[in-house]
Motif scaffolding. Sequence first.
Motif: not given
Length: 202
Positions: A112-113, A118, A148, A152, A157, A159
């Motif tokens: 998630h960029t 991020h 991941e 983080v 972000c 996953a």
Amino acid sequence: MTRNISRLLLKDIAASIGLAPEVADRVVFTGNDRLPSCFPVTQLAAATIGAACRAVADLLEADGLSLPVAVDHRLASLWFRFSIRPQGWTLPAAWDAIAGDYRARDGWIKLHTNAARHKRAALAVLGCSATREMVAEAVAGWTSDALEQEIVTAGGCAARLRGRAAWESHPQGRAVSREPLILCDMGSPRNHFYHKSLQIDV
């Protein structure tokens, strides 16, 4: 089937916010169109709209005005998917150019960029330039869990994508499964939503 799931979700919502259980029987669901998802997104959309409309209808009934409540699954889907229509301007892209799902050595991971910080964190960990091709090549050298954690930890972000069974056995999946659909804090002095005499923290 779509309508049955919507009704079950509405019953859960009603129970969570203190509405009478029969509320679900006083909302008519129509149509079977739904958003493409392995989860009941459209049904949740219809159920939440139904709960809100039924609560308003109940308030109006207190003044002697009786109104039926019907929710169309197609319209509920459209509202949940897209409800802004710019006039004289163009919406920016919903996703950053490198945001998305990538294949790692042992599975898939979502980066998630959209937020600049991020994106910087992900690229710093991957050590590559901001193109999908370079990111894909860099991600392929990592295991999904390790990547991941590194992203983080760097403030980004990301996953790992998990199947249903893997998610249900994951600590976060187990924690979420114990949560109610809606959590109401009846004693909080913060903002409240009122339904008749019921005070609900939102």
